[in-house]
Scaffold this motif. Structure first.
Motif, PDB file in Angstrom:
ATOM      1  N   PHE A 281       0.831  -1.218   0.000  1.00 24.81           N
ATOM      2  CA  PHE A 281       0.000   0.000   0.000  1.00 24.81           C
ATOM      3  C   PHE A 281       0.859   1.259   0.000  1.00 24.81           C
ATOM      4  O   PHE A 281       0.523   2.241  -0.664  1.00 24.81           O
ATOM      5  CB  PHE A 281      -0.954   0.011   1.198  1.00 24.81           C
ATOM      6  N   MET A 282       1.959   1.226   0.750  1.00 24.32           N
ATOM      7  CA  MET A 282       2.838   2.399   0.779  1.00 24.32           C
ATOM      8  C   MET A 282       3.488   2.632  -0.579  1.00 24.32           C
ATOM      9  O   MET A 282       3.592   3.772  -1.031  1.00 24.32           O
ATOM     10  CB  MET A 282       3.906   2.250   1.862  1.00 24.32           C
ATOM     11  N   ALA A 283       3.919   1.558  -1.234  1.00 22.33           N
ATOM     12  CA  ALA A 283       4.544   1.698  -2.550  1.00 22.33           C
ATOM     13  C   ALA A 283       3.531   2.203  -3.571  1.00 22.33           C
ATOM     14  O   ALA A 283       3.844   3.083  -4.388  1.00 22.33           O
ATOM     15  CB  ALA A 283       5.141   0.363  -2.996  1.00 22.33           C
ATOM     16  N   LEU A 284       2.319   1.683  -3.518  1.00 27.15           N
ATOM     17  CA  LEU A 284       1.263   2.154  -4.420  1.00 27.15           C
ATOM     18  C   LEU A 284       0.948   3.623  -4.154  1.00 27.15           C
ATOM     19  O   LEU A 284       0.838   4.430  -5.094  1.00 27.15           O
ATOM     20  CB  LEU A 284       0.009   1.294  -4.259  1.00 27.15           C
ATOM     21  N   SER A 285       0.825   3.993  -2.891  1.00 32.49           N
ATOM     22  CA  SER A 285       0.575   5.393  -2.537  1.00 32.49           C
ATOM     23  C   SER A 285       1.717   6.280  -2.997  1.00 32.49           C
ATOM     24  O   SER A 285       1.491   7.386  -3.491  1.00 32.49           O
ATOM     25  CB  SER A 285       0.408   5.538  -1.021  1.00 32.49           C
ATOM     26  N   ALA A 286       2.935   5.788  -2.841  1.00 28.60           N
ATOM     27  CA  ALA A 286       4.100   6.563  -3.267  1.00 28.60           C
ATOM     28  C   ALA A 286       4.050   6.840  -4.756  1.00 28.60           C
ATOM     29  O   ALA A 286       4.278   7.974  -5.190  1.00 28.60           O
ATOM     30  CB  ALA A 286       5.386   5.816  -2.906  1.00 28.60           C
TER      31      ALA A 286
ATOM     32  N   ILE B 244       9.551   9.859  -0.190  1.00 30.30           N
ATOM     33  CA  ILE B 244       9.714   9.516   1.229  1.00 30.30           C
ATOM     34  C   ILE B 244       8.914   8.252   1.548  1.00 30.30           C
ATOM     35  O   ILE B 244       9.404   7.353   2.233  1.00 30.30           O
ATOM     36  CB  ILE B 244       9.289  10.699   2.129  1.00 30.30           C
ATOM     37  N   TYR B 245       7.685   8.167   1.033  1.00 30.30           N
ATOM     38  CA  TYR B 245       6.861   6.968   1.231  1.00 30.30           C
ATOM     39  C   TYR B 245       7.554   5.737   0.662  1.00 30.30           C
ATOM     40  O   TYR B 245       7.551   4.666   1.271  1.00 30.30           O
ATOM     41  CB  TYR B 245       5.500   7.140   0.558  1.00 30.30           C
ATOM     42  N   LEU B 246       8.136   5.886  -0.508  1.00 22.88           N
ATOM     43  CA  LEU B 246       8.817   4.759  -1.148  1.00 22.88           C
ATOM     44  C   LEU B 246      10.017   4.309  -0.309  1.00 22.88           C
ATOM     45  O   LEU B 246      10.235   3.106  -0.115  1.00 22.88           O
ATOM     46  CB  LEU B 246       9.255   5.140  -2.559  1.00 22.88           C
ATOM     47  N   ALA B 247      10.768   5.262   0.228  1.00 21.56           N
ATOM     48  CA  ALA B 247      11.908   4.927   1.086  1.00 21.56           C
ATOM     49  C   ALA B 247      11.436   4.218   2.359  1.00 21.56           C
ATOM     50  O   ALA B 247      12.037   3.224   2.794  1.00 21.56           O
ATOM     51  CB  ALA B 247      12.697   6.184   1.438  1.00 21.56           C
ATOM     52  N   LEU B 248      10.342   4.706   2.945  1.00 16.74           N
ATOM     53  CA  LEU B 248       9.809   4.058   4.139  1.00 16.74           C
ATOM     54  C   LEU B 248       9.305   2.651   3.840  1.00 16.74           C
ATOM     55  O   LEU B 248       9.448   1.742   4.666  1.00 16.74           O
ATOM     56  CB  LEU B 248       8.691   4.899   4.754  1.00 16.74           C
ATOM     57  N   ALA B 249       8.728   2.452   2.672  1.00 16.35           N
ATOM     58  CA  ALA B 249       8.272   1.114   2.282  1.00 16.35           C
ATOM     59  C   ALA B 249       9.448   0.147   2.212  1.00 16.35           C
ATOM     60  O   ALA B 249       9.350  -0.998   2.666  1.00 16.35           O
ATOM     61  CB  ALA B 249       7.545   1.180   0.941  1.00 16.35           C
ATOM     62  N   ILE B 250      10.558   0.613   1.680  1.00 15.20           N
ATOM     63  CA  ILE B 250      11.749  -0.239   1.600  1.00 15.20           C
ATOM     64  C   ILE B 250      12.268  -0.557   2.999  1.00 15.20           C
ATOM     65  O   ILE B 250      12.632  -1.695   3.294  1.00 15.20           O
ATOM     66  CB  ILE B 250      12.836   0.437   0.733  1.00 15.20           C
ATOM     67  N   VAL B 251      12.259   0.450   3.873  1.00 15.64           N
ATOM     68  CA  VAL B 251      12.731   0.244   5.248  1.00 15.64           C
ATOM     69  C   VAL B 251      11.845  -0.763   5.974  1.00 15.64           C
ATOM     70  O   VAL B 251      12.336  -1.597   6.732  1.00 15.64           O
ATOM     71  CB  VAL B 251      12.794   1.591   6.011  1.00 15.64           C
ATOM     72  N   ILE B 252      10.544  -0.734   5.734  1.00 15.38           N
ATOM     73  CA  ILE B 252       9.632  -1.680   6.384  1.00 15.38           C
ATOM     74  C   ILE B 252       9.770  -3.075   5.779  1.00 15.38           C
ATOM     75  O   ILE B 252       9.604  -4.088   6.464  1.00 15.38           O
ATOM     76  CB  ILE B 252       8.177  -1.168   6.295  1.00 15.38           C
ATOM     77  N   PHE B 253      10.069  -3.140   4.483  1.00  9.02           N
ATOM     78  CA  PHE B 253      10.187  -4.429   3.798  1.00  9.02           C
ATOM     79  C   PHE B 253      11.331  -5.273   4.359  1.00  9.02           C
ATOM     80  O   PHE B 253      11.207  -6.496   4.491  1.00  9.02           O
ATOM     81  CB  PHE B 253      10.398  -4.215   2.291  1.00  9.02           C
ATOM     82  N   ILE B 254      12.440  -4.642   4.697  1.00 11.92           N
ATOM     83  CA  ILE B 254      13.639  -5.388   5.116  1.00 11.92           C
ATOM     84  C   ILE B 254      13.378  -6.234   6.369  1.00 11.92           C
ATOM     85  O   ILE B 254      13.618  -7.451   6.349  1.00 11.92           O
ATOM     86  CB  ILE B 254      14.842  -4.434   5.284  1.00 11.92           C
TER      87      ILE B 254
ATOM     88  N   SER C 172      18.804 -10.993  12.803  1.00 15.46           N
ATOM     89  CA  SER C 172      18.852  -9.885  11.844  1.00 15.46           C
ATOM     90  C   SER C 172      17.617  -8.997  11.970  1.00 15.46           C
ATOM     91  O   SER C 172      17.712  -7.773  11.856  1.00 15.46           O
ATOM     92  CB  SER C 172      18.964 -10.426  10.417  1.00 15.46           C
ATOM     93  N   TYR C 173      16.465  -9.616  12.209  1.00 15.50           N
ATOM     94  CA  TYR C 173      15.225  -8.850  12.399  1.00 15.50           C
ATOM     95  C   TYR C 173      15.372  -7.896  13.578  1.00 15.50           C
ATOM     96  O   TYR C 173      15.097  -6.706  13.470  1.00 15.50           O
ATOM     97  CB  TYR C 173      14.051  -9.808  12.633  1.00 15.50           C
ATOM     98  N   TRP C 174      15.815  -8.423  14.718  1.00 14.89           N
ATOM     99  CA  TRP C 174      15.911  -7.593  15.917  1.00 14.89           C
ATOM    100  C   TRP C 174      17.042  -6.582  15.821  1.00 14.89           C
ATOM    101  O   TRP C 174      16.924  -5.467  16.335  1.00 14.89           O
ATOM    102  CB  TRP C 174      16.050  -8.458  17.171  1.00 14.89           C
ATOM    103  N   LYS C 175      18.123  -6.941  15.164  1.00 13.38           N
ATOM    104  CA  LYS C 175      19.227  -5.993  14.983  1.00 13.38           C
ATOM    105  C   LYS C 175      18.775  -4.820  14.127  1.00 13.38           C
ATOM    106  O   LYS C 175      19.008  -3.656  14.478  1.00 13.38           O
ATOM    107  CB  LYS C 175      20.420  -6.704  14.337  1.00 13.38           C
ATOM    108  N   PHE C 176      18.107  -5.104  13.007  1.00  9.84           N
ATOM    109  CA  PHE C 176      17.618  -4.044  12.129  1.00  9.84           C
ATOM    110  C   PHE C 176      16.585  -3.178  12.850  1.00  9.84           C
ATOM    111  O   PHE C 176      16.639  -1.942  12.790  1.00  9.84           O
ATOM    112  CB  PHE C 176      17.001  -4.645  10.858  1.00  9.84           C
ATOM    113  N   THR C 177      15.667  -3.826  13.563  1.00 12.17           N
ATOM    114  CA  THR C 177      14.635  -3.089  14.299  1.00 12.17           C
ATOM    115  C   THR C 177      15.258  -2.209  15.381  1.00 12.17           C
ATOM    116  O   THR C 177      14.849  -1.062  15.570  1.00 12.17           O
ATOM    117  CB  THR C 177      13.621  -4.074  14.917  1.00 12.17           C
TER     118      THR C 177
END
Length: 151
Positions: free
Chosen positions: A44-49, A73-83, A116-121
């Motif tokens: 949804f964020m990528a589509l909105s972006a 900015i939305y697209l960058a946040l979508a990538i950050v959430i995807f990881i 990796s999940y917790w380190k990134f978070t």
């Protein structure tokens, strides 16, 4: 030195008990569910972006400033959430596989993805805290100063 040797001899190798397997088996579906929800949010964020970028470009002739940067900015946040969502999803898959086929290497991969999940978070949490403590006050001061000079 003698006490250390006695402790070393008495130590038992790490064992994955049946209860641990049950806990992993019960945790994996919830991890998968949360990862899928995060993937949906990313979509949804990528589509909105993309919509904001296209609309911002189309309206740039009519507005004094371009709003398409918000889409980026939305697209960058979508990538950050995807990881982290990808790490969480991989954990859920590897954990289920490890328990089903009783494979230690799969379990190790599952825990590697969870690490990796917790380190990134954790790193992203530190970044957000630092930005909140530095950028937000600067913006607030600039806004107040701008408002004071407007009158």
């Amino acid at each position: 030195m003698e006490n250390f040797n006695n402790l070393e001899q008495k130590s038992v190798a790490l064992e994955v008990t049946e209860n641990s397997k049950i806990y992993l088996r019960n945790t994996a579906p919830w991890s998968k569910f949360m990862a899928i929800l995060q993937f949906i949010v990313v979509g949804f964020m990528a589509l909105s972006a993309l919509i904001i970028i296209v609309a911002g470009s189309a309206m740039s002739a009519y507005l004094p400033i371009s709003i398409s940067f918000i889409g980026w900015i939305y697209l960058a946040l979508a990538i950050v959430i995807f990881i982290p969502a990808r790490y969480l999803y991989r954990f859920s898959q590897k954990a289920v596989n490890a328990v089903e086929i009783n494979n230690t290497l799969e379990l190790e991969e599952a825990f590697k993805n969870m690490k990796s999940y917790w380190k990134f978070t954790g790193i992203m949490t530190i970044v957000v805290i630092v930005l909140s403590l530095t950028v937000v006050p600067i913006i607030a001061i600039a806004t107040i100063a701008g408002g004071a000079f407007a009158y």
